[in-house]
Structures are given as C-alpha cells and as structure tokens.
Design a protein around this motif. Structure first.
Motif, PDB file in Angstrom:
ATOM      1  N   ARG A   2       0.817  -1.211   0.000  1.00 29.17           N
ATOM      2  CA  ARG A   2       0.000   0.000   0.000  1.00 29.17           C
ATOM      3  C   ARG A   2       0.851   1.262   0.000  1.00 29.17           C
ATOM      4  O   ARG A   2       0.528   2.245  -0.670  1.00 29.17           O
ATOM      5  CB  ARG A   2      -0.935   0.010   1.211  1.00 29.17           C
ATOM      6  CG  ARG A   2      -1.945  -1.113   1.218  1.00 29.17           C
ATOM      7  CD  ARG A   2      -2.706  -1.150   2.526  1.00 29.17           C
ATOM      8  NE  ARG A   2      -1.815  -1.387   3.666  1.00 29.17           N
ATOM      9  CZ  ARG A   2      -2.203  -1.381   4.943  1.00 29.17           C
ATOM     10  NH1 ARG A   2      -3.477  -1.151   5.232  1.00 29.17           N
ATOM     11  NH2 ARG A   2      -1.334  -1.611   5.910  1.00 29.17           N
ATOM     12  N   HIS A   3       1.955   1.254   0.764  1.00 29.44           N
ATOM     13  CA  HIS A   3       2.823   2.427   0.866  1.00 29.44           C
ATOM     14  C   HIS A   3       4.118   1.985   1.533  1.00 29.44           C
ATOM     15  O   HIS A   3       4.097   1.199   2.495  1.00 29.44           O
ATOM     16  CB  HIS A   3       2.153   3.522   1.700  1.00 29.44           C
ATOM     17  CG  HIS A   3       2.798   4.873   1.551  1.00 29.44           C
ATOM     18  ND1 HIS A   3       4.011   5.185   2.116  1.00 29.44           N
ATOM     19  CD2 HIS A   3       2.378   5.992   0.912  1.00 29.44           C
ATOM     20  CE1 HIS A   3       4.329   6.431   1.842  1.00 29.44           C
ATOM     21  NE2 HIS A   3       3.354   6.946   1.099  1.00 29.44           N
ATOM     22  N   SER A   4       5.247   2.508   1.058  1.00 32.33           N
ATOM     23  CA  SER A   4       6.541   2.112   1.623  1.00 32.33           C
ATOM     24  C   SER A   4       6.652   2.450   3.102  1.00 32.33           C
ATOM     25  O   SER A   4       7.370   1.770   3.853  1.00 32.33           O
ATOM     26  CB  SER A   4       7.672   2.787   0.841  1.00 32.33           C
ATOM     27  OG  SER A   4       7.552   4.203   0.901  1.00 32.33           O
ATOM     28  N   ALA A   5       5.937   3.486   3.560  1.00 31.42           N
ATOM     29  CA  ALA A   5       5.996   3.874   4.974  1.00 31.42           C
ATOM     30  C   ALA A   5       5.330   2.858   5.887  1.00 31.42           C
ATOM     31  O   ALA A   5       5.524   2.902   7.111  1.00 31.42           O
ATOM     32  CB  ALA A   5       5.354   5.243   5.171  1.00 31.42           C
ATOM     33  N   MET A   6       4.534   1.947   5.314  1.00 30.18           N
ATOM     34  CA  MET A   6       3.824   0.972   6.140  1.00 30.18           C
ATOM     35  C   MET A   6       4.646  -0.275   6.436  1.00 30.18           C
ATOM     36  O   MET A   6       4.151  -1.234   7.027  1.00 30.18           O
ATOM     37  CB  MET A   6       2.500   0.590   5.478  1.00 30.18           C
ATOM     38  CG  MET A   6       1.533   1.761   5.332  1.00 30.18           C
ATOM     39  SD  MET A   6       1.128   2.566   6.906  1.00 30.18           S
ATOM     40  CE  MET A   6       0.106   1.301   7.666  1.00 30.18           C
ATOM     41  N   ALA A   9      -0.930   6.596  13.526  1.00 29.61           N
ATOM     42  CA  ALA A   9      -0.281   7.826  13.069  1.00 29.61           C
ATOM     43  C   ALA A   9       0.243   7.669  11.652  1.00 29.61           C
ATOM     44  O   ALA A   9       0.115   8.588  10.819  1.00 29.61           O
ATOM     45  CB  ALA A   9       0.854   8.205  14.015  1.00 29.61           C
ATOM     46  N   LEU A  10       0.829   6.521  11.342  1.00 29.60           N
ATOM     47  CA  LEU A  10       1.324   6.285   9.984  1.00 29.60           C
ATOM     48  C   LEU A  10       0.169   6.226   8.987  1.00 29.60           C
ATOM     49  O   LEU A  10       0.258   6.784   7.882  1.00 29.60           O
ATOM     50  CB  LEU A  10       2.124   4.984   9.933  1.00 29.60           C
ATOM     51  CG  LEU A  10       3.531   5.037  10.529  1.00 29.60           C
ATOM     52  CD1 LEU A  10       4.138   3.641  10.576  1.00 29.60           C
ATOM     53  CD2 LEU A  10       4.419   5.966   9.724  1.00 29.60           C
ATOM     54  N   ARG A  11      -0.903   5.559   9.366  1.00 31.77           N
ATOM     55  CA  ARG A  11      -2.062   5.497   8.473  1.00 31.77           C
ATOM     56  C   ARG A  11      -2.602   6.886   8.167  1.00 31.77           C
ATOM     57  O   ARG A  11      -2.902   7.212   7.016  1.00 31.77           O
ATOM     58  CB  ARG A  11      -3.189   4.670   9.112  1.00 31.77           C
ATOM     59  CG  ARG A  11      -3.028   3.200   9.092  1.00 31.77           C
ATOM     60  CD  ARG A  11      -4.389   2.506   9.238  1.00 31.77           C
ATOM     61  NE  ARG A  11      -5.210   2.988  10.341  1.00 31.77           N
ATOM     62  CZ  ARG A  11      -6.242   3.798  10.187  1.00 31.77           C
ATOM     63  NH1 ARG A  11      -6.602   4.230   8.991  1.00 31.77           N
ATOM     64  NH2 ARG A  11      -6.949   4.171  11.257  1.00 31.77           N
ATOM     65  N   VAL A  12      -2.745   7.691   9.223  1.00 30.00           N
ATOM     66  CA  VAL A  12      -3.308   9.026   9.032  1.00 30.00           C
ATOM     67  C   VAL A  12      -2.382   9.874   8.167  1.00 30.00           C
ATOM     68  O   VAL A  12      -2.828  10.586   7.256  1.00 30.00           O
ATOM     69  CB  VAL A  12      -3.570   9.680  10.399  1.00 30.00           C
ATOM     70  CG1 VAL A  12      -3.899  11.159  10.232  1.00 30.00           C
ATOM     71  CG2 VAL A  12      -4.717   8.963  11.114  1.00 30.00           C
ATOM     72  N   THR A  13      -1.093   9.828   8.427  1.00 32.05           N
ATOM     73  CA  THR A  13      -0.134  10.617   7.660  1.00 32.05           C
ATOM     74  C   THR A  13      -0.199  10.286   6.174  1.00 32.05           C
ATOM     75  O   THR A  13      -0.117  11.188   5.324  1.00 32.05           O
ATOM     76  CB  THR A  13       1.289  10.379   8.187  1.00 32.05           C
ATOM     77  OG1 THR A  13       1.368  10.822   9.541  1.00 32.05           O
ATOM     78  CG2 THR A  13       2.322  11.141   7.350  1.00 32.05           C
TER      79      THR A  13
END
Length: 245
Positions: free
Chosen positions: A108-112, A131-135
C-alpha cells in the motif's frame, strides 16, 4: 496483532478462483503481497485483505471482524472449483525498515513497512500504526472502509489495491465506470484539525454537511468529504478543519 486472521487457500483452481473474484491482479503474487478487496455486485466494499504467496497455496490476511463473512462468501463463490479454504494458526508480524527474510513489503505504501506470518505471536511491536495510516491516508477496515464505501473513493488506486487491466471480477463494471466515466464528488482526504473533535464528528461548511471526521492522530486526520463543499474552513463541533492535501 490479534485483530488479523490468516486463511490458507489451496488446490489447483486457487489462482483462477481468486483472479475472478478480487479487485487486484493475482499474478502479482510472484513479486510479493497483493492488496485487494472483495466487492458486492453493485461495486461496494465488502472486505479488504492481503494475499500472500505460500508455495503452491495462497494465504489470505484479513481483519478478524470479517472472518465469518469471508468464510461464508468465499464458500458461496467457490461452487465446484477445486479450492480448499482453511484456517491457520499463523500470526501477523509487522515492522518498519527492511523486511526480514520471511517478510514482505506492504504494497500500500513504503511507509507501512513489512508483514510476516509466523507461528508465534508478535510481542515487540510499539509502532504507532494509526499515526502512519493518518499521515499517508491509509484507510482502515471498519473505520474508513464500510459497506457504503466505493473503493475508488477510498484511494484504492493509489494504494495499489485495484487493477484496471486484469479483466472481470465481482463489482468490476461499477468500479471501471467510476474510473473512466465519472468525476469523484466524494471521498477520503487528509485534513488538519485545530481543536477538540472526536472521530465520527460531522463536518460542516457553513450550515451545510460537508463530511465526517474519521481516523485522527494529533492535528492530522482522515475525513470523508463532499469535495464541492470542502473548499475552505470547516467545523467539526468546536474544532476547525481544513484540507491538508
């Protein structure tokens, strides 16, 4: 990670069965995880999950609230297909940084970060996933993703959760029509919040409903908006809300 349940699908018809059912291209399993959804024939959200390569089989990593529904729905669609659906005792592990040897990058996203599936439960995870999801505007089952959701309004294309070239699946016609023939008038967006406002609070632009505040972390939140009304400051109770994207 007790809120996830891991199924295993096996049998010679598994690939074709999933390919004709879910929103994403199952051929992507050769490269790692596939994020996908199951829709109603009317194109509305029923469930989202990760498909995981497991030798000749496929694991399905689902939210625990959707286990009974998925078991019933997959069994209904299976008909005479040579596919076996079974529960496993596997546990989801998650982390940030490089994936371990048994892990897969979250598509979904590299930050996840990464996801891995192990026999023992994870006990060392202190990451603030909300917090990561919201960002990064990652919707969550049961919060942003509900039975009223159309997946394109929930940013599924940007989350690598839908493929428009793979061919037919349940709900494909409505999803394709929304992609190619309409302009989205509603959907998820990132917002900034100044003041106290709980998730679920209605947003107003003047005296007109403009959406709903959903997941929140600090001064950032995910909201479901009517885009034509979400042009300036909005109110969520006593809080001021503005688009952040």
């Amino acid at each position: 990670m007790t809120y996830r349940h891991i199924f295993r699908l096996s049998g010679p018809d598994t690939h074709g069965f999933l390919q004709g059912l879910v929103t994403n291209d199952v051929d992507g399993l050769k490269d790692g995880l596939v994020y996908a959804a199951l829709l109603t024939p009317q194109g509305k959200y029923m469930a989202d999950f990760f498909l995981v390569p497991d030798g000749e089989a496929v694991l399905l990593d689902a939210h625990h609230d959707q286990v009974d529904m998925l078991r019933q729905r997959l069994g209904m669609y299976k008909l005479r297909a040579n596919v076996t659906l079974e529960d496993t005792d596997l546990h989801l592990h998650r982390g940030l940084g490089d994936a371990p040897t048994d892990g897969f990058a979250d598509p979904r996203h590299s930050a996840m970060g990464w996801r891995a599936y192990r026999e023992e439960a994870q006990t060392d995870d202190t990451t603030d996933w909300t917090a990561l999801r919201v960002t990064h505007m990652i919707p969550e089952t049961g919060i942003e993703l509900t039975p009223d959701t159309f997946i394109l309004e929930a940013h599924f294309e940007g989350l690598n959760g839908v493929d428009f070239r793979k061919g037919c699946y349940v709900g494909q016609e409505v999803t394709a029509r929304m992609k190619h023939k309409t302009t989205l008038r509603k959907g998820l967006a990132s917002v900034r919040v100044e003041g106290d406002a709980d998730p679920g609070t209605e947003l107003k632009a003047g005296d007109k409903p403009a959406g709903t505040l959903l997941s929140r972390s600090g001064d950032r939140a995910i909201a479901y908006l009517r885009f034509d009304r979400a042009q300036g400051d909005m109110q969520a109770g006593a809080a001021t809300v503005t688009r952040a994207d």
